[in-house]
Design a protein around this motif. Structure first.
Motif, mmCIF file in Angstrom:
data_model
loop_
_atom_site.group_PDB
_atom_site.id
_atom_site.type_symbol
_atom_site.label_atom_id
_atom_site.label_comp_id
_atom_site.label_asym_id
_atom_site.label_seq_id
_atom_site.Cartn_x
_atom_site.Cartn_y
_atom_site.Cartn_z
ATOM 1 N N MET A 1 0.765 -1.247 -0.280
ATOM 2 C CA MET A 1 0.065 0.035 -0.056
ATOM 3 C C MET A 1 0.985 1.179 -0.081
ATOM 4 O O MET A 1 1.913 1.302 0.820
ATOM 5 N N GLU A 2 0.534 2.301 -0.709
ATOM 6 C CA GLU A 2 1.224 3.543 -0.596
ATOM 7 C C GLU A 2 0.320 4.542 -0.213
ATOM 8 O O GLU A 2 -0.758 4.411 0.285
ATOM 9 N N SER A 3 1.062 5.609 0.316
ATOM 10 C CA SER A 3 0.483 6.566 1.021
ATOM 11 C C SER A 3 -0.606 7.447 0.204
ATOM 12 O O SER A 3 -1.413 7.795 0.928
ATOM 13 N N PHE A 4 -0.551 7.149 -0.988
ATOM 14 C CA PHE A 4 -1.830 7.971 -1.845
ATOM 15 C C PHE A 4 -2.534 7.067 -2.599
ATOM 16 O O PHE A 4 -3.314 7.479 -3.411
ATOM 17 N N ASP A 5 -2.684 5.961 -2.110
ATOM 18 C CA ASP A 5 -3.610 5.000 -2.300
ATOM 19 C C ASP A 5 -4.805 5.439 -1.655
ATOM 20 O O ASP A 5 -4.992 5.986 -0.471
ATOM 21 N N TYR A 6 -6.211 5.319 -2.451
ATOM 22 C CA TYR A 6 -7.304 5.613 -1.940
ATOM 23 C C TYR A 6 -7.885 4.481 -0.992
ATOM 24 O O TYR A 6 -7.775 3.310 -1.362
ATOM 25 N N VAL A 7 -8.315 4.865 0.271
ATOM 26 C CA VAL A 7 -8.847 3.984 1.033
ATOM 27 C C VAL A 7 -10.380 4.395 1.642
ATOM 28 O O VAL A 7 -10.684 5.567 1.568
ATOM 29 N N THR A 8 -11.013 3.289 2.072
ATOM 30 C CA THR A 8 -12.322 3.561 2.519
ATOM 31 C C THR A 8 -12.164 2.943 4.115
ATOM 32 O O THR A 8 -11.893 1.850 4.182
ATOM 33 N N VAL A 9 -12.759 3.682 5.083
ATOM 34 C CA VAL A 9 -12.866 3.228 6.452
ATOM 35 C C VAL A 9 -14.235 3.094 6.791
ATOM 36 O O VAL A 9 -14.954 3.736 6.876
ATOM 37 N N LYS A 10 -14.523 1.872 7.272
ATOM 38 C CA LYS A 10 -16.124 1.576 7.474
ATOM 39 C C LYS A 10 -16.242 0.792 8.982
ATOM 40 O O LYS A 10 -15.441 0.517 9.436
ATOM 41 N N TYR A 11 -17.323 0.882 9.474
ATOM 42 C CA TYR A 11 -17.663 0.723 10.618
ATOM 43 C C TYR A 11 -18.945 -0.099 10.672
ATOM 44 O O TYR A 11 -19.988 0.067 10.250
ATOM 45 N N LEU A 12 -18.953 -1.540 11.357
ATOM 46 C CA LEU A 12 -20.054 -2.327 11.418
ATOM 47 C C LEU A 12 -20.574 -2.312 12.738
ATOM 48 O O LEU A 12 -20.070 -2.542 13.821
ATOM 49 N N LYS A 13 -21.760 -2.051 12.859
ATOM 50 C CA LYS A 13 -22.546 -2.247 14.069
ATOM 51 C C LYS A 13 -23.877 -2.646 13.537
ATOM 52 O O LYS A 13 -24.877 -2.359 12.881
ATOM 53 N N GLU A 14 -24.391 -3.903 14.471
ATOM 54 C CA GLU A 14 -25.476 -4.542 14.149
ATOM 55 C C GLU A 14 -25.851 -4.762 12.746
ATOM 56 O O GLU A 14 -26.830 -4.419 12.409
ATOM 57 N N GLN A 15 -24.886 -5.308 12.150
ATOM 58 C CA GLN A 15 -25.122 -5.703 10.998
ATOM 59 C C GLN A 15 -25.257 -4.501 9.892
ATOM 60 O O GLN A 15 -25.720 -5.013 8.568
ATOM 61 N N ILE A 16 -25.385 -3.265 10.436
ATOM 62 C CA ILE A 16 -25.089 -2.060 9.451
ATOM 63 C C ILE A 16 -23.948 -1.785 9.012
ATOM 64 O O ILE A 16 -23.087 -1.581 10.259
ATOM 65 N N GLU A 17 -23.394 -1.351 7.977
ATOM 66 C CA GLU A 17 -22.061 -0.752 7.661
ATOM 67 C C GLU A 17 -22.254 0.654 7.543
ATOM 68 O O GLU A 17 -22.970 1.132 6.636
ATOM 69 N N TYR A 18 -21.213 1.362 8.243
ATOM 70 C CA TYR A 18 -21.207 2.751 8.112
ATOM 71 C C TYR A 18 -19.894 3.401 7.625
ATOM 72 O O TYR A 18 -18.980 2.888 8.012
ATOM 73 N N SER A 89 -21.253 15.362 2.538
ATOM 74 C CA SER A 89 -22.651 15.389 3.016
ATOM 75 C C SER A 89 -23.480 14.183 2.452
ATOM 76 O O SER A 89 -24.556 14.067 3.299
ATOM 77 N N TYR A 90 -23.528 13.627 1.322
ATOM 78 C CA TYR A 90 -24.521 12.598 0.781
ATOM 79 C C TYR A 90 -24.404 11.640 1.834
ATOM 80 O O TYR A 90 -25.211 10.549 1.864
ATOM 81 N N ILE A 91 -23.039 11.133 2.654
ATOM 82 C CA ILE A 91 -22.917 10.099 3.541
ATOM 83 C C ILE A 91 -23.259 10.585 4.792
ATOM 84 O O ILE A 91 -24.092 9.932 5.625
ATOM 85 N N GLY A 92 -22.874 11.657 5.348
ATOM 86 C CA GLY A 92 -23.240 12.594 6.375
ATOM 87 C C GLY A 92 -22.867 11.798 7.807
ATOM 88 O O GLY A 92 -23.871 11.453 8.529
ATOM 89 N N ILE A 93 -21.499 11.498 7.792
ATOM 90 C CA ILE A 93 -21.225 10.595 9.274
ATOM 91 C C ILE A 93 -19.870 11.511 9.305
ATOM 92 O O ILE A 93 -18.894 11.862 8.664
ATOM 93 N N GLU A 94 -19.600 11.929 11.201
ATOM 94 C CA GLU A 94 -18.620 12.433 11.368
ATOM 95 C C GLU A 94 -17.978 11.460 12.605
ATOM 96 O O GLU A 94 -18.720 10.835 13.106
ATOM 97 N N THR A 95 -16.659 11.381 12.526
ATOM 98 C CA THR A 95 -16.122 10.552 13.718
ATOM 99 C C THR A 95 -15.297 11.500 14.546
ATOM 100 O O THR A 95 -14.357 12.264 14.275
#
Length: 180
Positions: A1-18, A89-95
């Motif tokens: 993996m390179e530093s400028f590869d694109y990634v997505t971070v997801k969180y799973l809670k009660e079978q729902i992926e955020y 905004s179309y996803i609308g999640i802050e961590t």
């Protein structure tokens, strides 16, 4: 993996992926998380007690709504030092990450998606639309999780390892580019 590869971070809670971090640079995701963990492990991320019961995301939504509706640049962002990741905004999640006394918390919060007004007819999410007051009256964080110190330390070690991997891979690819 390179530093400028694109990634997505997801969180799973009660079978729902955020989605917490969407299709952006790996180095930004890891470095931001690392910096936040270091601050939290040193208890430098104390939130004001008034934010504890509803979560800081609730107050951040109020702030962003006031900012967008009044354009008052003197407003104080209650989450300024606690945001780890933001999504479009179309996803609308802050961590957020913060301390309450000697504990570390990660808060995942919905963010009001329609500050720019009612969605257009062609907007695929228009059926989800709710006025801000309704959103706020029904607001609840997606999750607020207390993180054991040992877990936060392991995450920090992982982030440091990933940053070293990025550096080594970047050097390797730069060297390859120079020889081509």
């Amino acid at each position: 993996m390179e530093s400028f590869d694109y990634v997505t971070v997801k969180y799973l809670k009660e079978q729902i992926e955020y989605t917490l971090y969407d299709d952006d640079f790996a180095t930004e995701a890891i470095q931001t998380f690392k910096n936040s963990l270091e601050q939290a492990l040193n208890f430098k991320m104390q939130i004001q007690s008034e934010y504890i019961n509803k979560g800081i995301g609730y107050y951040y939504n109020i702030y962003t709504n006031k900012l967008r509706t009044t354009c008052d640049r003197s407003l104080v962002d209650p989450a300024k030092n606690f945001i780890v990741w933001s999504t479009p905004s179309y996803i609308g999640i802050e961590t957020f990450i913060y301390n309450v006394r000697d504990k570390i918390y990660i808060e995942i919060s919905p963010l009001y998606k329609w500050h720019d007004g009612y969605p257009e007819d062609e907007d695929e999410n228009k059926d989800e639309y709710v006025p801000f007051d309704d959103f706020l009256n029904n607001y609840k964080p997606i999750d607020i999780v207390s993180i054991d110190r040992s877990v936060a330390e392991r995450w920090l070690d992982f982030c440091c390892d990933m940053i070293e991997i990025f550096k080594e891979n970047d050097k390797k690819y730069l060297k390859e580019d120079k020889t081509n």
